[in-house]
Design an enzyme around this catalytic site. Structure first.
Site, PDB file in Angstrom:
ATOM      1  N   ASP A 141     -46.244 -93.186  -9.759  1.00 27.25           N
ATOM      2  CA  ASP A 141     -46.336 -92.129  -8.754  1.00 27.25           C
ATOM      3  C   ASP A 141     -47.496 -91.160  -8.989  1.00 27.25           C
ATOM      4  O   ASP A 141     -47.768 -90.329  -8.132  1.00 27.25           O
ATOM      5  CB  ASP A 141     -45.019 -91.331  -8.730  1.00 27.25           C
ATOM      6  CG  ASP A 141     -43.876 -92.151  -8.160  1.00 27.25           C
ATOM      7  OD1 ASP A 141     -44.107 -92.842  -7.158  1.00 27.25           O
ATOM      8  OD2 ASP A 141     -42.767 -92.107  -8.719  1.00 27.25           O
ATOM      9  N   HIS A 165     -41.447 -92.121 -18.186  1.00 25.61           N
ATOM     10  CA  HIS A 165     -40.658 -93.196 -17.592  1.00 25.61           C
ATOM     11  C   HIS A 165     -39.541 -93.581 -18.542  1.00 25.61           C
ATOM     12  O   HIS A 165     -39.730 -93.567 -19.757  1.00 25.61           O
ATOM     13  CB  HIS A 165     -41.545 -94.432 -17.319  1.00 25.61           C
ATOM     14  CG  HIS A 165     -40.940 -95.358 -16.328  1.00 25.61           C
ATOM     15  ND1 HIS A 165     -40.028 -96.313 -16.684  1.00 25.61           N
ATOM     16  CD2 HIS A 165     -41.093 -95.450 -14.979  1.00 25.61           C
ATOM     17  CE1 HIS A 165     -39.647 -96.957 -15.590  1.00 25.61           C
ATOM     18  NE2 HIS A 165     -40.280 -96.459 -14.546  1.00 25.61           N
TER      19      HIS A 165
HETATM   20  N1  CMC Z   1     -42.918 -83.696 -18.102  1.00 28.12           N
HETATM   21  C1  CMC Z   1     -42.564 -83.015 -19.232  1.00 28.12           C
HETATM   22  N2  CMC Z   1     -41.702 -83.484 -20.144  1.00 28.12           N
HETATM   23  C2  CMC Z   1     -41.167 -84.679 -19.916  1.00 28.12           C
HETATM   24  C3  CMC Z   1     -41.481 -85.445 -18.782  1.00 28.12           C
HETATM   25  C4  CMC Z   1     -42.404 -84.897 -17.864  1.00 28.12           C
HETATM   26  N3  CMC Z   1     -42.741 -85.585 -16.747  1.00 28.12           N
HETATM   27  N4  CMC Z   1     -40.793 -86.607 -18.796  1.00 28.12           N
HETATM   28  C5  CMC Z   1     -40.061 -86.564 -19.922  1.00 28.12           C
HETATM   29  N5  CMC Z   1     -40.286 -85.397 -20.602  1.00 28.12           N
HETATM   30  C6  CMC Z   1     -39.721 -84.999 -21.893  1.00 28.12           C
HETATM   31  C7  CMC Z   1     -38.307 -84.478 -21.753  1.00 28.12           C
HETATM   32  O1  CMC Z   1     -38.292 -83.084 -21.552  1.00 28.12           O
HETATM   33  C8  CMC Z   1     -37.701 -84.894 -23.071  1.00 28.12           C
HETATM   34  O2  CMC Z   1     -38.180 -84.008 -24.045  1.00 28.12           O
HETATM   35  P1  CMC Z   1     -37.235 -83.582 -25.304  1.00 28.12           P
HETATM   36  O3  CMC Z   1     -37.051 -84.827 -26.089  1.00 28.12           O
HETATM   37  O4  CMC Z   1     -37.987 -82.524 -25.997  1.00 28.12           O
HETATM   38  O5  CMC Z   1     -35.946 -83.092 -24.688  1.00 28.12           O
HETATM   39  C9  CMC Z   1     -38.359 -86.253 -23.362  1.00 28.12           C
HETATM   40  O6  CMC Z   1     -39.631 -86.195 -22.685  1.00 28.12           O
HETATM   41  C10 CMC Z   1     -37.557 -87.439 -22.845  1.00 28.12           C
HETATM   42  O7  CMC Z   1     -37.355 -87.253 -21.450  1.00 28.12           O
HETATM   43  P2  CMC Z   1     -36.041 -87.641 -20.660  1.00 28.12           P
HETATM   44  O8  CMC Z   1     -35.893 -86.759 -19.483  1.00 28.12           O
HETATM   45  O9  CMC Z   1     -34.887 -87.720 -21.611  1.00 28.12           O
HETATM   46  O10 CMC Z   1     -36.430 -89.130 -20.218  1.00 28.12           O
HETATM   47  P3  CMC Z   1     -35.736 -89.978 -19.099  1.00 28.12           P
HETATM   48  O11 CMC Z   1     -35.957 -91.373 -19.469  1.00 28.12           O
HETATM   49  O12 CMC Z   1     -34.318 -89.544 -18.900  1.00 28.12           O
HETATM   50  O13 CMC Z   1     -36.518 -89.586 -17.768  1.00 28.12           O
HETATM   51  C11 CMC Z   1     -38.104 -89.582 -16.028  1.00 28.12           C
HETATM   52  C12 CMC Z   1     -37.497 -90.368 -17.185  1.00 28.12           C
HETATM   53  C13 CMC Z   1     -39.018 -90.492 -15.233  1.00 28.12           C
HETATM   54  C14 CMC Z   1     -36.978 -89.103 -15.075  1.00 28.12           C
HETATM   55  C15 CMC Z   1     -38.882 -88.371 -16.595  1.00 28.12           C
HETATM   56  O14 CMC Z   1     -39.939 -88.821 -17.412  1.00 28.12           O
HETATM   57  C16 CMC Z   1     -39.407 -87.443 -15.490  1.00 28.12           C
HETATM   58  O15 CMC Z   1     -38.668 -86.576 -15.029  1.00 28.12           O
HETATM   59  N6  CMC Z   1     -40.675 -87.645 -15.051  1.00 28.12           N
HETATM   60  C17 CMC Z   1     -41.223 -86.868 -13.958  1.00 28.12           C
HETATM   61  C18 CMC Z   1     -40.746 -87.429 -12.645  1.00 28.12           C
HETATM   62  C19 CMC Z   1     -41.435 -88.747 -12.309  1.00 28.12           C
HETATM   63  O16 CMC Z   1     -42.643 -88.865 -12.413  1.00 28.12           O
HETATM   64  N7  CMC Z   1     -40.644 -89.713 -11.852  1.00 28.12           N
HETATM   65  C20 CMC Z   1     -41.151 -91.026 -11.433  1.00 28.12           C
HETATM   66  C21 CMC Z   1     -40.712 -92.119 -12.349  1.00 28.12           C
HETATM   67  S1  CMC Z   1     -41.605 -93.657 -12.106  1.00 28.12           S
HETATM   68  C22 CMC Z   1     -41.242 -94.181 -10.519  1.00 28.12           C
HETATM   69  C23 CMC Z   1     -39.811 -94.346 -10.197  1.00 28.12           C
HETATM   70  O17 CMC Z   1     -38.994 -94.707 -11.026  1.00 28.12           O
HETATM   71  O18 CMC Z   1     -39.488 -94.110  -9.063  1.00 28.12           O
END
Ligand code: CMC
Length: 431
Positions: free
Chosen positions: A366, A308
């Site tokens: 989720d 998140h």
């Molecule tokens: N699986 C694997 N790696 C992950 C995940 C994941 N679900 N989420 C983050 N990471 C890693 C990412 O690859 C990055 O690694 P590195 O530093 O080595 O490059 C690090 O963690 C930081 O991730 P980010 O993508 O920069 O973080 P963000 O804040 O931009 O993204 C997120 C947040 C929710 C989009 C992401 O965690 C994600 O894609 N999660 C899976 C989708 C999901 O479950 N979404 C629902 C969110 S909660 C409900 C809502 O908001 O609707």
């Protein structure tokens, strides 16, 4: 407002300026750089809003490090245990919990606005039978702008109130009509004698040829899920509603923009993606293999329902939903639900894995919600619609807060331009 100042020095020009620091009621201080361009001729650069507060708000507060979520100051755990979705909607819209009288008037108004204009309902016939329900919901919500002209004056408080009640009342009807269209079943009219979620289940699952009795356990479980999804401060869809709404557009158009933003798998679409992922993994022995793919930076696979932007700790909503899964599945006699078993195992393994520990990745709202929706008979393609239905209360609360603010401005971000500088047009034969 705090008297603290933030000093900024441009090392190239030597110019130093001070910026006010605003103190929220709780949470980190915020540096007000709104005059930065005037002072230094520069913009700030913060793609993804990693450190930018886009607005001032009094609706919802999250402490992502501590795993705290408050609606209007009330902890989500207390609301989940003691309140109900419509009361939470009232709280989000009005800032305070209602008195008995206020609540009964609010419920009456919501229950009287549940029907859809018949012409609007006929619009569903134009959608292909396999249209994604989110596409239908976004289109129908946007189309409400063409039907309800008594809510078009956004500067009229009564118009805004009618809009708020109408969209919260009709969104279950809109969702149910999308579901029935996909099934090819007749549309079921709302029943105003039923509670909010019971009415939704009735419109989803009743058919004209036999009686349908809403299971109170199902209605209660859904109500709890709706409370948990009702708001989440400036998330992508709420920010979209605010940005679209800041132009002064019709409020239904702004909410429709929010529905579209929610659809993506990084946001509300993750609940659908989690079940696809669990199905793909198939069994607990395949979890290590799947996690190896998630950790492989050459592979684009993510552990859906994990991570998140704000929570660097357990999402408090995920904890509540996980407990709820145990309870609801037990009450439904489904104690060995294979999807739930697999999700629990996946969570257990991921939380011990250095990759997830180092990045502070925990289950989010989720991760478990789809398991309950499935147990209630709601199909996967409708999961994100359920999220939209619940989040409508939050979107409307934020839109109302923004429009009622005399200082409202159109949201208009700036950019770091890296395209070509000015150049002369060359006729086609000379290229
Ligand atoms: N699986 C694997 N790696 C992950 C995940 C994941 N679900 N989420 C983050 N990471 C890693 C990412 O690859 C990055 O690694 P590195 O530093 O080595 O490059 C690090 O963690 C930081 O991730 P980010 O993508 O920069 O973080 P963000 O804040 O931009 O993204 C997120 C947040 C929710 C989009 C992401 O965690 C994600 O894609 N999660 C899976 C989708 C999901 O479950 N979404 C629902 C969110 S909660 C409900 C809502 O908001 O609707």
């Amino acid at each position: 407002m705090s008297q603290n100042k933030f000093q900024l020095k441009n090392l190239a020009s030597g110019k130093t300026t001070e910026y006010a620091i605003h103190q929220g009621s709780v949470g980190p201080e915020v540096v007000d750089i709104s005059t930065l361009y005037r002072d230094h001729g520069m913009f700030t650069f913060d793609p993804g809003f990693m450190a930018t507060a886009s607005c001032e708000s009094r609706v919802t507060y999250i402490d992502g490090d501590a795993g705290v979520l408050l609606y209007r100051g009330y902890p989500i755990e207390q609301l989940a245990e003691k309140s109900n979705h419509l009361e939470v909607a009232y709280l989000l819209l009005n800032g305070e919990l209602p008195s008995e009288d206020e609540f009964s008037q609010f419920k009456h108004s919501i229950h009287r606005h549940t029907m859809l204009n018949e012409s609007l309902r006929k619009m569903y016939d134009g959608f292909h039978h396999d249209a994604h329900p989110m596409a239908m919901v976004a289109a129908i919500v946007a189309s409400m702008a063409a039907f309800y002209h008594d809510t078009t004056d956004i500067y009229n408080a009564r118009h805004r109130e009618i809009f708020a009640h109408r969209i919260i009342a009709k969104i279950p009807t809109i969702a149910a009509a999308a579901y029935k269209h996909a099934l090819g079943q007749p549309f079921i009219y709302p029943r105003n004698d039923l509670d909010y979620t019971a009415n939704m289940l009735h419109m989803f699952f009743a058919v004209p040829c036999e009686p349908y009795r809403v299971d109170p356990l199902h209605a209660k479980a859904l109500d709890l899920l709706f409370i948990l999804h009702a708001d989440h401060e400036q998330n992508a869809s709420t920010s979209t509603v605010r940005l679209a709404g800041s132009t002064g557009c019709n409020p239904y158009a702004a909410i429709s923009a929010g529905v579209s933003a929610l659809w993506g798998p990084a946001h509300g679409g993750a609940n659908e993606a989690v079940l696809d992922m669990l199905e793909e993994i198939g069994s607990a022995d395949k979890v290590p293999q799947f996690l190896a793919r998630v950790k492989d930076k050459q592979d684009s696979v993510r552990l859906m329902g994990f991570g998140h932007r704000v929570y660097k700790n357990f999402d408090p909503r995920a904890r509540i939903i996980r407990e709820m899964c145990h309870r609801v599945l037990a009450q439904l006699g489904d104690t060995n639900n294979p999807m739930f078993e697999l999700a629990l195992r996946l969570e257990e393994i991921a939380l011990k894995d250095d990759y997830f520990i180092a990045r502070k990745l925990y289950p989010n709202v989720d991760f478990y919600s789809g398991i309950i929706y499935s147990a209630l008979g709601i199909p996967r393609s409708m999961f994100t619609v359920m999220f939209a239905l619940a989040r409508t209360a939050g979107w409307v609360a934020h839109w109302l807060e923004m429009i009622a603010d005399p200082a409202m401005k159109i949201s208009r971000p700036r950019q770091l331009y890296r395209g070509p500088a000015q150049r002369d047009y060359v006729a086609i034969e000379g290229r």
